[in-house]
Design an enzyme around this catalytic site. Sequence first.
Site, PDB file in Angstrom:
ATOM      1  N   THR A  44      64.782   6.718  48.770  1.00 27.44           N
ATOM      2  CA  THR A  44      64.898   7.503  50.003  1.00 27.44           C
ATOM      3  C   THR A  44      66.252   8.190  50.105  1.00 27.44           C
ATOM      4  O   THR A  44      66.346   9.369  50.471  1.00 27.44           O
ATOM      5  CB  THR A  44      64.700   6.589  51.225  1.00 27.44           C
ATOM      6  OG1 THR A  44      63.418   5.986  51.160  1.00 27.44           O
ATOM      7  CG2 THR A  44      64.831   7.368  52.515  1.00 27.44           C
ATOM      8  N   THR A  45      67.318   7.470  49.764  1.00 27.63           N
ATOM      9  CA  THR A  45      68.678   7.983  49.895  1.00 27.63           C
ATOM     10  C   THR A  45      68.946   9.146  48.952  1.00 27.63           C
ATOM     11  O   THR A  45      69.901   9.899  49.141  1.00 27.63           O
ATOM     12  CB  THR A  45      69.689   6.837  49.661  1.00 27.63           C
ATOM     13  OG1 THR A  45      69.307   5.719  50.472  1.00 27.63           O
ATOM     14  CG2 THR A  45      71.104   7.239  50.025  1.00 27.63           C
ATOM     15  N   TYR A 107      51.333   8.159  55.393  1.00 28.83           N
ATOM     16  CA  TYR A 107      50.475   9.179  56.001  1.00 28.83           C
ATOM     17  C   TYR A 107      49.000   8.802  55.934  1.00 28.83           C
ATOM     18  O   TYR A 107      48.311   8.809  56.947  1.00 28.83           O
ATOM     19  CB  TYR A 107      50.708  10.553  55.357  1.00 28.83           C
ATOM     20  CG  TYR A 107      50.092  11.695  56.150  1.00 28.83           C
ATOM     21  CD1 TYR A 107      50.698  12.144  57.316  1.00 28.83           C
ATOM     22  CD2 TYR A 107      48.909  12.292  55.745  1.00 28.83           C
ATOM     23  CE1 TYR A 107      50.131  13.167  58.059  1.00 28.83           C
ATOM     24  CE2 TYR A 107      48.330  13.314  56.475  1.00 28.83           C
ATOM     25  CZ  TYR A 107      48.953  13.753  57.640  1.00 28.83           C
ATOM     26  OH  TYR A 107      48.383  14.764  58.372  1.00 28.83           O
ATOM     27  N   TYR A 133      58.023  -1.228  47.911  1.00 30.84           N
ATOM     28  CA  TYR A 133      58.987  -0.719  48.875  1.00 30.84           C
ATOM     29  C   TYR A 133      58.316  -0.637  50.233  1.00 30.84           C
ATOM     30  O   TYR A 133      57.403   0.159  50.438  1.00 30.84           O
ATOM     31  CB  TYR A 133      59.477   0.658  48.423  1.00 30.84           C
ATOM     32  CG  TYR A 133      60.541   1.316  49.283  1.00 30.84           C
ATOM     33  CD1 TYR A 133      61.269   0.615  50.243  1.00 30.84           C
ATOM     34  CD2 TYR A 133      60.833   2.669  49.106  1.00 30.84           C
ATOM     35  CE1 TYR A 133      62.241   1.228  51.004  1.00 30.84           C
ATOM     36  CE2 TYR A 133      61.811   3.297  49.859  1.00 30.84           C
ATOM     37  CZ  TYR A 133      62.508   2.581  50.815  1.00 30.84           C
ATOM     38  OH  TYR A 133      63.472   3.201  51.563  1.00 30.84           O
ATOM     39  N   ARG A 138      59.742   4.842  57.968  1.00 28.08           N
ATOM     40  CA  ARG A 138      59.544   6.108  57.258  1.00 28.08           C
ATOM     41  C   ARG A 138      58.066   6.415  57.038  1.00 28.08           C
ATOM     42  O   ARG A 138      57.655   7.567  57.097  1.00 28.08           O
ATOM     43  CB  ARG A 138      60.234   6.048  55.891  1.00 28.08           C
ATOM     44  CG  ARG A 138      61.743   5.923  55.935  1.00 28.08           C
ATOM     45  CD  ARG A 138      62.402   7.274  55.942  1.00 28.08           C
ATOM     46  NE  ARG A 138      63.856   7.153  55.823  1.00 28.08           N
ATOM     47  CZ  ARG A 138      64.676   8.198  55.728  1.00 28.08           C
ATOM     48  NH1 ARG A 138      64.191   9.424  55.730  1.00 28.08           N
ATOM     49  NH2 ARG A 138      65.974   8.012  55.637  1.00 28.08           N
ATOM     50  N   LYS A 161      61.347  -4.511  48.107  1.00 24.90           N
ATOM     51  CA  LYS A 161      62.478  -3.988  48.879  1.00 24.90           C
ATOM     52  C   LYS A 161      62.017  -3.947  50.326  1.00 24.90           C
ATOM     53  O   LYS A 161      61.160  -3.152  50.702  1.00 24.90           O
ATOM     54  CB  LYS A 161      62.887  -2.593  48.409  1.00 24.90           C
ATOM     55  CG  LYS A 161      64.017  -1.995  49.260  1.00 24.90           C
ATOM     56  CD  LYS A 161      64.352  -0.561  48.884  1.00 24.90           C
ATOM     57  CE  LYS A 161      65.438  -0.025  49.820  1.00 24.90           C
ATOM     58  NZ  LYS A 161      65.756   1.396  49.536  1.00 24.90           N
ATOM     59  N   ILE A 203      69.282  -3.767  48.046  1.00 26.03           N
ATOM     60  CA  ILE A 203      69.145  -2.386  47.569  1.00 26.03           C
ATOM     61  C   ILE A 203      69.800  -1.543  48.640  1.00 26.03           C
ATOM     62  O   ILE A 203      69.247  -1.333  49.714  1.00 26.03           O
ATOM     63  CB  ILE A 203      67.676  -2.023  47.315  1.00 26.03           C
ATOM     64  CG1 ILE A 203      67.097  -2.973  46.263  1.00 26.03           C
ATOM     65  CG2 ILE A 203      67.556  -0.577  46.851  1.00 26.03           C
ATOM     66  CD1 ILE A 203      65.626  -2.736  45.943  1.00 26.03           C
TER      67      ILE A 203
END
Length: 291
Positions: A44-45, A107, A133, A138, A161, A203
């Site tokens: 994501t980062t 989604y 993850y 998100r 994660k 993480i």
Amino acid sequence: MIQGSIVALITPFNEDGSVNYDRLRELVDWHIEEGTDAILALGTTAETPTLTMKEEDEIARIVIEQTAGRVPVIVGSGSNNTMMAVEQSLKFQEMGADALLVITPYYNKTSKAGMVYHFTQVADAVDIPVYVYNVPGRTGVSITYEALAEISQHKNIVGIKEASGDMSLVSKFAKLINENFNVYSGNDDINLPILSVGGAGVISVLANILPKETHELAMAYISGDTDKARDMQMKYLDFINALFIETNPIPIKEAMNMVGLNVGGYRMPLCPMADDTRAVLRGEMEKLGLL
């Protein structure tokens, strides 16, 4: 089983908005020198929603090549399209990734059965470890304990994660920890609590600017020095909170640029911080002597 600090690596950009691959190589070397235990590319980062597939491939290739086996490289290969996740996972495996990070399908909001099917399909297709993850803030969906319990039995699914921020859920997930499966903190503000229920590491966004310290915090707890780990968590907590005062990775890139790490800006719709939130971030950095 990776232990310690895994940096959720940012993507550096040039002034014209293109990926700064030279700076990316330098960041990889810097992280290894500073004690980072593993590198996560394309999380994501890394601003993956605004990267092209060609850019993602080049970032993965460069991180793997520059790391040169010195620490493990995990590459984000997830998608809400199961077949795309399989395709991406196979490609990054072929490139030489040591492991994969696969996000819960977003989604689509699939059922428990669909969630199990999704991760099983990916894990069946590859020969390297897969990390789940979970980041419902998100994705709009969280993996259930029941689904994770089922897929954690797969020989290639080795950890999660956990970025829900829900310690009650984390505690349930911790019941699944064994020699073949573990939990990793995906929220820097609760690194210590997750380590305390048996987590193997973090993480981390924080590790982008404080790689040595993030490694020391994680390894202090793992090695039994809980007082040091607690002191470090408390020392950096206000700064960690400031790193999420706006959408990640805006504050971490602002902070890195403030200390001269020169990682460039963002891709829209992300944009520079507002003056008031930047002032909060700068204030916390000054308290720690980073500026």
